[in-house]
Every structure is written in C-alpha cells, then in structure tokens.
Write a protein that holds these residues in place. Structure first.
Motif, mmCIF file in Angstrom:
data_model
loop_
_atom_site.group_PDB
_atom_site.id
_atom_site.type_symbol
_atom_site.label_atom_id
_atom_site.label_comp_id
_atom_site.label_asym_id
_atom_site.label_seq_id
_atom_site.Cartn_x
_atom_site.Cartn_y
_atom_site.Cartn_z
ATOM 1 N N TRP A 1 -20.763 0.918 15.617
ATOM 2 C CA TRP A 1 -19.557 0.571 14.884
ATOM 3 C C TRP A 1 -19.378 1.559 13.744
ATOM 4 N N ARG A 2 -18.146 1.863 13.463
ATOM 5 C CA ARG A 2 -17.834 2.872 12.459
ATOM 6 C C ARG A 2 -16.740 2.351 11.556
ATOM 7 N N ARG A 3 -16.863 2.662 10.295
ATOM 8 C CA ARG A 3 -15.822 2.285 9.350
ATOM 9 C C ARG A 3 -14.574 3.117 9.620
ATOM 10 N N PRO A 4 -13.384 2.481 9.632
ATOM 11 C CA PRO A 4 -12.157 3.253 9.895
ATOM 12 C C PRO A 4 -12.000 4.401 8.913
ATOM 13 N N ARG A 5 -11.730 5.573 9.445
ATOM 14 C CA ARG A 5 -11.590 6.768 8.615
ATOM 15 C C ARG A 5 -10.198 6.801 7.975
ATOM 16 N N ARG A 6 -10.193 7.026 6.675
ATOM 17 C CA ARG A 6 -8.920 7.089 5.966
ATOM 18 C C ARG A 6 -8.248 8.437 6.202
ATOM 19 N N PRO A 7 -6.938 8.442 6.463
ATOM 20 C CA PRO A 7 -6.246 9.725 6.588
ATOM 21 C C PRO A 7 -6.112 10.373 5.219
ATOM 22 N N GLY A 8 -6.096 11.672 5.226
ATOM 23 C CA GLY A 8 -5.944 12.382 3.964
ATOM 24 C C GLY A 8 -7.119 13.282 3.667
ATOM 25 N N LEU A 9 -7.119 13.857 2.479
ATOM 26 C CA LEU A 9 -8.119 14.828 2.056
ATOM 27 C C LEU A 9 -9.249 14.121 1.323
ATOM 28 N N GLY A 10 -10.425 14.044 1.968
ATOM 29 C CA GLY A 10 -11.587 13.449 1.333
ATOM 30 C C GLY A 10 -11.347 12.004 0.938
ATOM 31 N N PRO A 11 -11.741 11.632 -0.297
ATOM 32 C CA PRO A 11 -11.556 10.238 -0.741
ATOM 33 C C PRO A 11 -10.165 9.938 -1.264
ATOM 34 N N LEU A 12 -9.253 10.903 -1.236
ATOM 35 C CA LEU A 12 -7.934 10.689 -1.820
ATOM 36 C C LEU A 12 -7.077 9.724 -1.015
ATOM 37 N N GLY A 13 -7.242 9.701 0.290
ATOM 38 C CA GLY A 13 -6.352 8.915 1.108
ATOM 39 C C GLY A 13 -5.040 9.642 1.341
ATOM 40 N N LEU A 14 -4.187 9.028 2.161
ATOM 41 C CA LEU A 14 -2.938 9.693 2.512
ATOM 42 C C LEU A 14 -2.002 9.819 1.309
ATOM 43 N N LEU A 15 -1.795 8.716 0.568
ATOM 44 C CA LEU A 15 -0.909 8.776 -0.587
ATOM 45 C C LEU A 15 -1.438 9.706 -1.667
ATOM 46 N N GLY A 16 -2.755 9.665 -1.892
ATOM 47 C CA GLY A 16 -3.347 10.555 -2.890
ATOM 48 C C GLY A 16 -3.212 12.017 -2.503
ATOM 49 N N THR A 17 -3.365 12.307 -1.205
ATOM 50 C CA THR A 17 -3.218 13.687 -0.741
ATOM 51 C C THR A 17 -1.784 14.179 -0.902
ATOM 52 N N VAL A 18 -0.820 13.332 -0.517
ATOM 53 C CA VAL A 18 0.581 13.715 -0.666
ATOM 54 C C VAL A 18 0.936 13.924 -2.133
ATOM 55 N N ALA A 19 0.449 13.021 -3.003
ATOM 56 C CA ALA A 19 0.730 13.175 -4.428
ATOM 57 C C ALA A 19 0.079 14.433 -4.992
#
Length: 495
Positions: free
Chosen positions: A13-31
């Motif tokens: 089992w694997r934790r779902p991978r967040r989209p985006g750059l590293g720990p930023l996530g998608l919204l953090g990466t876009v911002a």
C-alpha cells in the motif's frame, strides 16, 4: 520430511502522491511559479519592487512546504485550531439534551454529525428488517450489517488465506456498486457483562438438581464474565444518489435488493453469520456507545422482552463536553486516535490482531477501518500516473535516492499488474476510540494504545481538537469524513 508451506505476505500500500513540486502540492506549485513570473516582471521596474513581491510570496508559500509527519501543512494545522476556537467561543463544544434542554421535543437526539440524521426502516428479500440512516445534508444513505467472524484460533493457515483473498474480492466488488461512496468496518470490544450468560444458564437449572451442581453453575455465571470479553463487528455501506434527488422509499427498496448479495460475500470472507441491523438495534448500539453503563440494562431488556423499544431520537447522550484531548459523554470519557502511517514493508494476515483484541482497563474500544473504493476508470488513471512517476524518479536519481526509487518502481509495476488483472483500488484509513470511566484513566488508556500500535506496526496520532467528530466517525453509522468537510476533496488533495 514435511516441508513448511510459505505463508503469503501482504502490503504494497502506498500513500497517494500529491501532484505538484515536492511538498508544495498543486496549488502551492502554481502559486510559486505564478509568483516568480510576477517577481521577474517587477524586477524590470526596480529591485525594491521585486523584493516587495518576493517577500509576500515567500510568506504565502512557505507554510505549504512545511509539513508534519502525517503530511499536514501549517494552513491545515491552523484551520483545526481556528475551528476549535470558534466552536468553543460559541459554546458548540457543550451538548445538553432531554426535557431540561431548550431543544424542541425534549428527546435525547444524537449530537454533532448525527444531529440531522433520520432513521428509516425496510425489509430485505428474506423479510428481515434493516435500518437505513439518511443523511439529508449530503443526501447519503447508510445500511449497517453485523457479522460474527470465526476468528483465527485453531484455523488452518490455508483457510485464513482464503478468507483474506475473499475479503479482497469483496472490497474489489464495492468499486462496482452503483452510488457507493464509502464503507467502514467497526470492531468493538468490551468486558463481558455476564447478562447473556446468566439469561442462558440460570433459567435452565433444574429445581431438582443437587445443591452442589447448582452452586457450581451459579459460581460459573458469577465469575466467568470477569475474565472474558465481548466483541461485535459491524460493516457499514454508505450510498449517495446520482443526479436528481430520489425518493427515500425508492432508495430503501433498492438497498433491500442489494443486501443478499452483499451478505453472501461477507459470509464467504469469514464473516460468519452476517445479517442487517434493524433500526432499533442501530439505536441500541449508538446509545450504549454514549452511555456504556447501561449496556447490561439493554441486554437484560432484550433478553426478557426480545426488544427494547429504543428509537433513534433517544439514542444520544443527555450531556456531552468536548475538550482538546477528550470527549466526555454520560457515563464515559473517550479519546480517539487517527492513522498517520500504515504498517511498513510486508505484513502477515494477523498484523492488526493485537489492535483488535480487547484492551484491559478500558470500558469499550472501537477500531474503525474506513474504505473509499475507486471506480475502475479512475483506478486505471491513478495506477498509470503512479507508474510513470515512479519510472521518471528511478531514471533521474542516483545512489540511495535511486535505490528507493527502484523499490517504488517495482511496487508501482506490481500495482499496475494487479489492477489490470481485475483487482480494485481502495483508499483506506484507520481510527481508534477508547472509552474509560473517568479522565484519570485516560493516561493509562493512552499507554495501552501506544503498546497496541507497536504490536500492529502502525503509527497513530491523537485527534486533538476533533475528539467529538472522531468519536462519531468510529460509530457504526456510516460517517465518511471526506463527505462532511467544508472544503471539497479535490481542493484538499491539491494542497
């Protein structure tokens, strides 16, 4: 010479991978990238203008990048604290019901997430009554099934493996259930009150029996409960209506048609005698959870009259107070924990056995496994995306990073192969609630929970400032946490 049969292992089992750059996530990466573009444009004007834009950008994005062990960022931690402060300032952490309260009707309705829930009842194909919990706010319907698993003692390993495989097949079938939003398995343990044993043994004692024989049987009835415990297993299935709102009676009829197939799958997976709970039995379960001291009275009333007459509107507590670390309700004080990390590596089929067994020194203990089945089309997209990401990471890293990435790639390949062979993709989590008699016993209960976590190789954290909601989620009433949040699940995943 007899060779030892290799027992199957589980995991992957694997934790779902967040989209985006590293720990930023998608919204953090876009911002971040959008802010950098603004900084570059501001630098064309002057250096001071670029700094003026860069500092607020850093203050905005930095809290998203800093995360705890369980993956929460600073904004999520602040949201929990602010929500708790708002509830406490408005007095929402205190609940009073009954005739002395200001609530209309003077009944003991369940509080919190169950305040608006309505109870309905139908009959399945075998003419058995079953209760349906209607959540009108989200237009969800929950049916509760009870089963009596056979247990793993004195059972061949091959039979246990068959049960595990059948349970996996049953979970995979849930992804094909129309309208299913989620499922949960609640295992509740408590010290045996001895009521059922006394009701079975004492009426059968012959008046002509020798005095010594009667004394022995009476002593067994008196002393046996002190060394035994009772265990109850519940399975809840929560459905949502698609498109326009359907009539509740139509939904109940639809659920009555599905119940026999769902129950047969549970029996094949080692569930033993499986049956749906009636509206009265669901109300009794919730009532005992809020007031553990009345458990013997409920059992006695059911043994004598075959019914308690308890309704859903009277299943709640008379008073309840939520604090940062506990939830006090009638005759019990509870504390809940949430899963942060599943068992690492490969595990055996009995990995959670220690966590599910009765815990000494506690009034009641509930372990809730929450499942969110993913439909086949979405599962294929998720599996292929994880596979591409794992291949990219393995080909771009070096040294130790490359070794870990190679392991991730092998796990992604195995998941893709199993999904292509027909396996279902399911997101899961785990919650645990321990109820004791007083707040002084919570420290000993926390020590017991830490020991149980070590034996089961799981990591959990206390549900501080969310104790009332976590307590409700561990009840067999079909509360799905992701369906009862203000922020949509897609936005939370982007964070």
């Amino acid at each position: 010479m007899a060779s030892e049969v290799a027992r199957p292992t589980y995991g992957n089992w694997r934790r779902p991978r967040r989209p985006g750059l590293g720990p930023l996530g998608l919204l953090g990466t876009v911002a971040t990238f959008g802010g950098l573009v603004v900084v570059l444009l501001a630098s064309l004007i002057s250096l001071m203008a670029a700094i003026t834009v860069l500092v607020p950008l850093f203050l905005l994005v930095a809290p998203v990048a800093v995360r705890t062990v369980d993956g929460r960022n600073i904004y999520q931690l602040l949201a929990v604290r602010i929500g708790w402060m708002r509830r406490k300032s408005k007095g929402s952490h205190i609940y009073v019901s009954g005739p002395l309260s200001q609530r209309p009707g003077g009944r003991f309705s369940p509080p919190g997430l169950l305040a608006r829930v309505k109870m309905r009842e139908g009959r399945d194909a075998y003419d058995r009554p079953f209760g349906v919990l209607h959540h009108p706010g989200r237009n969800l319907y929950t049916v509760v099934l009870a089963c009596e698993p056979d247990g793993g003692s004195l059972i061949d390993g091959e039979q246990v493996d068959i049960w595990v495989a059948s349970w996996g097949d049953w979970l995979a079938r849930l992804s094909h259930e129309p309208g299913l939003r989620g499922a949960s398995v609640v295992v509740e343990t408590a010290p045996d009150t001895g009521t059922r044993l006394a009701a079975e043994v004492l009426p059968r004692l012959s008046p002509d029996a020798p005095a010594a024989a009667r004394a022995v049987m009476e002593e067994v009835v008196e002393r046996y409960p002190s060394a035994s415990s009772e265990m109850h297993t519940y399975v809840t299935l929560t459905y949502g209506t698609v498109g326009t709102r359907r009539d509740p009676e139509t939904v109940v009829t639809d659920l009555a048609i599905r119940l026999p197939g769902l129950l047969s799958g549970l029996i094949a997976a080692g569930g033993g005698a499986a049956y749906p709970l009636s509206a009265e039995q669901i109300a009794e379960t919730v009532r005992v959870a809020y007031d553990p001291a009345i458990a013997p009275d409920v059992l006695s009333a059911r043994a004598e009259n075959k019914s308690t007459g308890l309704e859903w509107e009277d299943a709640g507590p008379a008073a309840a107070i939520e604090s940062v670390t506990s939830y006090q309700h009638d005759s019990g004080v509870s504390r809940s924990w949430l899963l942060t990390l599943a068992p690492r590596g490969t595990v055996r089929s009995n990995v959670l056995r220690g966590l599910l067994e009765p815990a000494p020194g506690t009034r009641r203990k509930r372990v809730c496994l929450v499942y969110r089945p993913i439909d086949p089309a979405t599962s294929a997209r998720i599996v292929e995306a994880d596979r591409r990401n794992a291949h990219f990471t393995a080909s771009s890293g070096r040294g130790l990073v490359q070794a870990r990435a190679s392991s991730e790639m092998r796990a992604a390949e195995q998941t893709a192969a199993e999904e292509a062979a027909g396996a279902g993709l399911v997101e899961f989590s785990l919650m645990l609630t321990v109820t004791v008699d007083s707040e002084e016993q919570l420290a000993d209960a926390a020590t017991t929970v830490r020991n149980l976590q070590a034996s089961s190789r799981v990591l959990m954290r206390p549900a501080d400032r969310m104790q009332a909601s976590a307590f409700t989620c561990t009840l067999p009433v079909g509360i799905l946490p992701w369906e009862h949040t203000l922020m949509p699940r897609e936005i939370r995943e982007a964070l």
